[in-house]
Design a protein around this motif. Structure first.
Motif, PDB file in Angstrom:
ATOM      1  N   LYS A 101       0.838  -1.208   0.000  1.00  0.00           N
ATOM      2  CA  LYS A 101       0.000   0.000   0.000  1.00  0.00           C
ATOM      3  C   LYS A 101       0.872   1.257   0.000  1.00  0.00           C
ATOM      4  O   LYS A 101       0.596   2.222  -0.712  1.00  0.00           O
ATOM      5  CB  LYS A 101      -0.923  -0.007   1.217  1.00  0.00           C
ATOM      6  CG  LYS A 101      -1.966   1.085   1.209  1.00  0.00           C
ATOM      7  CD  LYS A 101      -3.327   0.547   1.571  1.00  0.00           C
ATOM      8  CE  LYS A 101      -4.411   1.558   1.311  1.00  0.00           C
ATOM      9  NZ  LYS A 101      -5.747   1.014   1.406  1.00  0.00           N
ATOM     10  N   GLN A 104       2.420   1.751  -3.479  1.00  0.00           N
ATOM     11  CA  GLN A 104       1.415   2.190  -4.459  1.00  0.00           C
ATOM     12  C   GLN A 104       0.994   3.646  -4.227  1.00  0.00           C
ATOM     13  O   GLN A 104       0.807   4.398  -5.186  1.00  0.00           O
ATOM     14  CB  GLN A 104       0.197   1.273  -4.416  1.00  0.00           C
ATOM     15  CG  GLN A 104       0.458  -0.143  -4.919  1.00  0.00           C
ATOM     16  CD  GLN A 104       0.889  -0.196  -6.370  1.00  0.00           C
ATOM     17  OE1 GLN A 104       2.086  -0.101  -6.679  1.00  0.00           O
ATOM     18  NE2 GLN A 104      -0.060  -0.327  -7.270  1.00  0.00           N
ATOM     19  N   ILE A 105       0.870   4.055  -2.955  1.00  0.00           N
ATOM     20  CA  ILE A 105       0.508   5.448  -2.649  1.00  0.00           C
ATOM     21  C   ILE A 105       1.628   6.400  -3.065  1.00  0.00           C
ATOM     22  O   ILE A 105       1.373   7.495  -3.575  1.00  0.00           O
ATOM     23  CB  ILE A 105       0.143   5.600  -1.150  1.00  0.00           C
ATOM     24  CG1 ILE A 105      -1.215   4.934  -0.887  1.00  0.00           C
ATOM     25  CG2 ILE A 105       0.091   7.075  -0.734  1.00  0.00           C
ATOM     26  CD1 ILE A 105      -1.547   4.721   0.567  1.00  0.00           C
ATOM     27  N   ILE A 108       1.312   6.863  -6.742  1.00  0.00           N
ATOM     28  CA  ILE A 108       0.197   7.767  -7.061  1.00  0.00           C
ATOM     29  C   ILE A 108       0.597   9.221  -6.829  1.00  0.00           C
ATOM     30  O   ILE A 108       0.284  10.111  -7.627  1.00  0.00           O
ATOM     31  CB  ILE A 108      -1.061   7.392  -6.226  1.00  0.00           C
ATOM     32  CG1 ILE A 108      -1.641   6.052  -6.700  1.00  0.00           C
ATOM     33  CG2 ILE A 108      -2.134   8.481  -6.306  1.00  0.00           C
ATOM     34  CD1 ILE A 108      -2.641   5.424  -5.749  1.00  0.00           C
ATOM     35  N   LYS A 115      -3.529   8.248 -11.341  1.00  0.00           N
ATOM     36  CA  LYS A 115      -4.250   7.930 -10.098  1.00  0.00           C
ATOM     37  C   LYS A 115      -5.341   6.889 -10.325  1.00  0.00           C
ATOM     38  O   LYS A 115      -5.555   5.999  -9.489  1.00  0.00           O
ATOM     39  CB  LYS A 115      -4.864   9.223  -9.536  1.00  0.00           C
ATOM     40  CG  LYS A 115      -5.461   9.057  -8.153  1.00  0.00           C
ATOM     41  CD  LYS A 115      -5.995  10.373  -7.639  1.00  0.00           C
ATOM     42  CE  LYS A 115      -6.615  10.196  -6.245  1.00  0.00           C
ATOM     43  NZ  LYS A 115      -7.143  11.471  -5.717  1.00  0.00           N
ATOM     44  N   THR A 119      -3.675   0.678  -8.762  1.00  0.00           N
ATOM     45  CA  THR A 119      -4.483   0.056  -7.697  1.00  0.00           C
ATOM     46  C   THR A 119      -3.693   0.060  -6.397  1.00  0.00           C
ATOM     47  O   THR A 119      -2.546  -0.371  -6.365  1.00  0.00           O
ATOM     48  CB  THR A 119      -4.842  -1.397  -8.071  1.00  0.00           C
ATOM     49  OG1 THR A 119      -5.396  -1.423  -9.384  1.00  0.00           O
ATOM     50  CG2 THR A 119      -5.838  -1.994  -7.101  1.00  0.00           C
ATOM     51  N   ALA A 120      -4.329   0.543  -5.331  1.00  0.00           N
ATOM     52  CA  ALA A 120      -3.660   0.599  -4.025  1.00  0.00           C
ATOM     53  C   ALA A 120      -4.136  -0.492  -3.073  1.00  0.00           C
ATOM     54  O   ALA A 120      -3.586  -0.642  -1.984  1.00  0.00           O
ATOM     55  CB  ALA A 120      -3.876   1.973  -3.389  1.00  0.00           C
TER      56      ALA A 120
END
Length: 222
Positions: A101, A104-105, A108, A115, A119-120
């Motif tokens: 997570k 992935q953040i 983004i 964005k 996928t987070a």
């Protein structure tokens, strides 16, 4: 004498068949239906009346109707588990999800335009990684005329999921020991989710070998 001994043992084998298959229940026992949606859909059909008169197996401890319950995630926890320490395996996978997570953040935040495409959700990424790593074929050694041939054979759905998760864990454990397992597993899952990395390469290599040995495919039936 050997024939008479075999004939005596045959009824015993039939009676004890289900115990030897690692099950506490006879074959005619049906699986427990713990999902309310499934129960409601069955009530609308005649099958519900038939099933109501059959003996039912006890539901497993980890069976749940919760929206947070996922069979593949539970399987992954079971494969991580060593020495029966399931609590530690669950903690390791949770930490791995945190790493996924976070990565992935960060992606983004670095690329705001992507964005909607990034996928987070770590669970979705794990499922996607497993689906991308599943092999369709595998090689089996079959002996014909004193020679062993590597014959391509289709993989069952259950075994393909097992191999995918096993390969992801093996790839994570093979990496340098200075890095903790959750971080290594996170990168392997992300690579496999985007059709990259060693696990996807391993699957493609296996498919390539099966393709090159397709001339021996007929030995599967002969």
């Amino acid at each position: 004498m050997l024939r008479s001994l075999c004939s005596r043992l045959e009824p015993l084998n039939l009676v004890c068949g289900y115990t030897r298959a690692m099950s506490a229940y006879p074959p005619h026992y049906i699986e427990a239906i713990f999902s309310k949606k499934q129960q409601l859909s069955l009530k609308e059909t005649d099958e519900y009346i038939k099933l109501s008169h059959l003996p039912v197996r006890a539901a497993k401890n980890d069976d749940s109707e919760s929206i947070f319950h996922n069979k593949l995630v539970n399987k992954m926890i079971n494969y991580i588990t060593k020495g029966g320490n399931k609590k530690l395996a669950r903690e390791l996978l949770t930490k791995s999800f945190e790493c996924i997570k976070r990565i992935q953040i960060e992606r983004i935040n670095l690329n705001a335009d992507a964005k909607n495409t990034i996928t987070a959700d770590p669970e979705q990424l794990l499922i996607k990684a497993i689906e991308n790593s599943r092999p369709l074929l595998q090689l089996t050694a079959i002996k014909r005329g004193g020679v062993k041939y590597q014959v391509p054979v289709p993989v069952t759905e259950k075994r393909s999921y097992f191999l995918a998760m096993k390969w992801i864990l093996e790839a994570a454990r093979e990496k340098e020991r200075k890095v903790h397992l959750p971080e290594k597993l996170a990168w392997e899952v992300l690579d496999a989710a985007y059709n990259q990395g060693r696990v996807v390469k391993r699957k493609n290599d296996l498919h390539r070998q099966c393709e090159s040995n397709r001339a021996y495919a007929h030995y599967r039936w002969s």
